[in-house]
Design an enzyme around this catalytic site. Sequence first.
Site, PDB file in Angstrom:
ATOM      1  CG  ASP A 177     130.316  88.884  78.638  1.00 25.21           C
ATOM      2  OD1 ASP A 177     131.382  89.393  79.045  1.00 25.21           O
ATOM      3  OD2 ASP A 177     129.213  89.074  79.194  1.00 25.21           O
ATOM      4  CB  SER A 178     135.025  91.569  76.483  1.00 27.97           C
ATOM      5  OG  SER A 178     135.938  90.503  76.542  1.00 27.97           O
ATOM      6  CG  ASP A 215     132.511  86.313  80.938  1.00 26.74           C
ATOM      7  OD1 ASP A 215     132.738  86.100  82.142  1.00 26.74           O
ATOM      8  OD2 ASP A 215     132.824  87.363  80.349  1.00 26.74           O
ATOM      9  CE  LYS A 267     134.604  86.978  84.111  1.00 29.50           C
ATOM     10  NZ  LYS A 267     133.591  88.013  83.756  1.00 29.50           N
ATOM     11  CD  GLU A 297     128.765  90.786  83.769  1.00 31.42           C
ATOM     12  OE1 GLU A 297     127.796  91.577  83.870  1.00 31.42           O
ATOM     13  OE2 GLU A 297     129.571  90.831  82.826  1.00 31.42           O
ATOM     14  CD  GLU A 353     134.801  95.403  84.356  1.00 29.66           C
ATOM     15  OE1 GLU A 353     134.525  94.181  84.232  1.00 29.66           O
ATOM     16  OE2 GLU A 353     134.681  96.212  83.420  1.00 29.66           O
TER      17      GLU A 353
HETATM   18  N1  LIG Z   1     137.794  95.996  74.972  1.00 28.46           N
HETATM   19  C1  LIG Z   1     137.125  95.835  76.116  1.00 28.46           C
HETATM   20  N2  LIG Z   1     137.799  95.978  77.278  1.00 28.46           N
HETATM   21  C2  LIG Z   1     137.150  95.815  78.464  1.00 28.46           C
HETATM   22  O1  LIG Z   1     137.815  95.952  79.528  1.00 28.46           O
HETATM   23  C3  LIG Z   1     135.760  95.486  78.452  1.00 28.46           C
HETATM   24  C4  LIG Z   1     135.118  95.341  77.209  1.00 28.46           C
HETATM   25  N3  LIG Z   1     135.818  95.526  76.071  1.00 28.46           N
HETATM   26  N4  LIG Z   1     133.814  95.021  77.122  1.00 28.46           N
HETATM   27  C5  LIG Z   1     133.104  94.635  78.312  1.00 28.46           C
HETATM   28  C6  LIG Z   1     133.567  95.406  79.460  1.00 28.46           C
HETATM   29  C7  LIG Z   1     133.242  96.887  79.434  1.00 28.46           C
HETATM   30  N5  LIG Z   1     134.298  97.407  80.245  1.00 28.46           N
HETATM   31  C8  LIG Z   1     134.511  98.751  80.524  1.00 28.46           C
HETATM   32  C9  LIG Z   1     134.173  99.729  79.612  1.00 28.46           C
HETATM   33  C10 LIG Z   1     134.429 101.053  79.876  1.00 28.46           C
HETATM   34  C11 LIG Z   1     135.021 101.427  81.074  1.00 28.46           C
HETATM   35  C12 LIG Z   1     135.290 102.880  81.349  1.00 28.46           C
HETATM   36  O2  LIG Z   1     135.342 103.695  80.437  1.00 28.46           O
HETATM   37  N6  LIG Z   1     135.502 103.259  82.608  1.00 28.46           N
HETATM   38  C13 LIG Z   1     135.814 104.644  82.988  1.00 28.46           C
HETATM   39  C14 LIG Z   1     135.364 104.854  84.415  1.00 28.46           C
HETATM   40  C15 LIG Z   1     134.491 106.057  84.526  1.00 28.46           C
HETATM   41  C16 LIG Z   1     134.241 106.449  85.967  1.00 28.46           C
HETATM   42  O3  LIG Z   1     135.150 107.126  86.531  1.00 28.46           O
HETATM   43  O4  LIG Z   1     133.181 106.099  86.548  1.00 28.46           O
HETATM   44  C17 LIG Z   1     137.330 104.858  82.902  1.00 28.46           C
HETATM   45  O5  LIG Z   1     137.754 106.002  82.809  1.00 28.46           O
HETATM   46  O6  LIG Z   1     138.091 103.870  82.941  1.00 28.46           O
HETATM   47  C18 LIG Z   1     135.345 100.465  82.005  1.00 28.46           C
HETATM   48  C19 LIG Z   1     135.104  99.122  81.721  1.00 28.46           C
HETATM   49  C20 LIG Z   1     135.214  96.373  80.632  1.00 28.46           C
HETATM   50  N7  LIG Z   1     135.017  95.353  79.626  1.00 28.46           N
HETATM   51  C1  LIG Z   2     136.727  92.304  81.387  1.00 31.44           C
HETATM   52  C2  LIG Z   2     136.605  90.869  81.801  1.00 31.44           C
HETATM   53  C3  LIG Z   2     136.711  90.690  83.282  1.00 31.44           C
HETATM   54  C4  LIG Z   2     135.351  90.227  81.252  1.00 31.44           C
HETATM   55  O1  LIG Z   2     134.414  89.895  81.927  1.00 31.44           O
HETATM   56  C5  LIG Z   2     135.289  90.016  79.793  1.00 31.44           C
HETATM   57  O2  LIG Z   2     136.331  90.108  79.110  1.00 31.44           O
HETATM   58  O3  LIG Z   2     134.185  89.741  79.312  1.00 31.44           O
HETATM   59 MG   LIG Z   3     132.668  89.505  80.777  1.00 35.32          MG
END
Ligand SMILES: Nc1nc(=O)c2c([nH]1)NC[C@@H]1CN(c3ccc(C(=O)N[C@@H](CCC(=O)O)C(=O)O)cc3)CN21
Ligand SMILES: CC(C)C(=O)C(=O)O
Ligand SMILES: [Mg+2]
Length: 264
Positions: free
Chosen positions: A45-46, A84, A112, A114, A180
């Site tokens: 669903d990303s 998803d 899948k 959540e 994740e």
């Molecule tokens: N392009 C894309 N990639 C993805 O992995 C993804 C999506 N979209 N959309 C749905 C979710 C959103 N996701 C995300 C989005 C942002 C972070 C992020 O910025 N995480 C911080 C962590 C911050 C902390 O330390 O608490 C990082 O620095 O990685 C992580 C997963 C994973 N999924």
């Molecule tokens: C980041 C992965 C695990 C996901 O759920 C997605 O692409 O939607």
């Molecule tokens: Mg997803």
Amino acid sequence: MANITLTTLNKMKASGEKFSVLTAYDATFSHVVSKAGIEAILVGDSLGMVLQGHDSTLPVTMDTMIYHTECVSRGNQGALLIADMPFMSFASPEMTLINAGKLMAAGANVVKLEGGSWLKETVQQLSRNGVPCCIHLGLTPQSVNVFGGYKVQGRGDAAAQLLADAEQLAEAGAALFVLECVPTPLAKEITKRVNVPVIGIGAGPDTDGQVLVLHDMLGITPGKPARFVKNFLAEADSIPAAIEAFSHAVKSGTYPAEEHGFKE
Ligand SMILES: Nc1nc(=O)c2c([nH]1)NC[C@@H]1CN(c3ccc(C(=O)N[C@@H](CCC(=O)O)C(=O)O)cc3)CN21
Ligand SMILES: CC(C)C(=O)C(=O)O
Ligand SMILES: [Mg+2]
């Protein structure tokens, strides 16, 4: 049926061979990804963010997930196809069965969802009706408004709860897990404790498999990449070569490196 099945992934877990998963949303990328030896494709669903430009996954509908699952299914050359369940599509048991059935009819091999241990009955019901479930734990993006952002989950006291959720859901019949953005030691512990394959994203090197969003590992997602993202196209001369490099890096244990994971 796909050449790669849950049986394949279970055998890989047992033998310690790592496997890789990438998202795909269309037939062409599905073809390329599956030809490159990626074991499973996720119709994530990303796509709400990557394809549609939304700032979260919440606006994604069942109709959209069905459409993209059909496209990916047509291009798939033998990978296990995971789809998803979008936001609110599994809010009641009746809805869950109907919607999961639609994704399976569209070509998914696994759906899948959540969430945590409250999904126990749902997992049981789906499995009894021939639908294997992958449970996504940790940073579950559909709950971004509950978390107040995309933040690491399972630190401190929350670690024990996450482990308990995983154990209860495995007991209920979950076929796979996605973890994740959880600390590396917690992901290692959960992977050891449950007897089904665990796929990590921002969960360190010790899970059975790794998943990334295709556009992220090709380095074309706008903005600052999350910590766990590595651009595999930077050192490859084509998209298929970048995907093969990801698969090899996961098998050989060079990806993810320590810098891609989160501390306790
Ligand atoms: N392009 C894309 N990639 C993805 O992995 C993804 C999506 N979209 N959309 C749905 C979710 C959103 N996701 C995300 C989005 C942002 C972070 C992020 O910025 N995480 C911080 C962590 C911050 C902390 O330390 O608490 C990082 O620095 O990685 C992580 C997963 C994973 N999924
Ligand atoms: C980041 C992965 C695990 C996901 O759920 C997605 O692409 O939607
Ligand atoms: Mg997803």
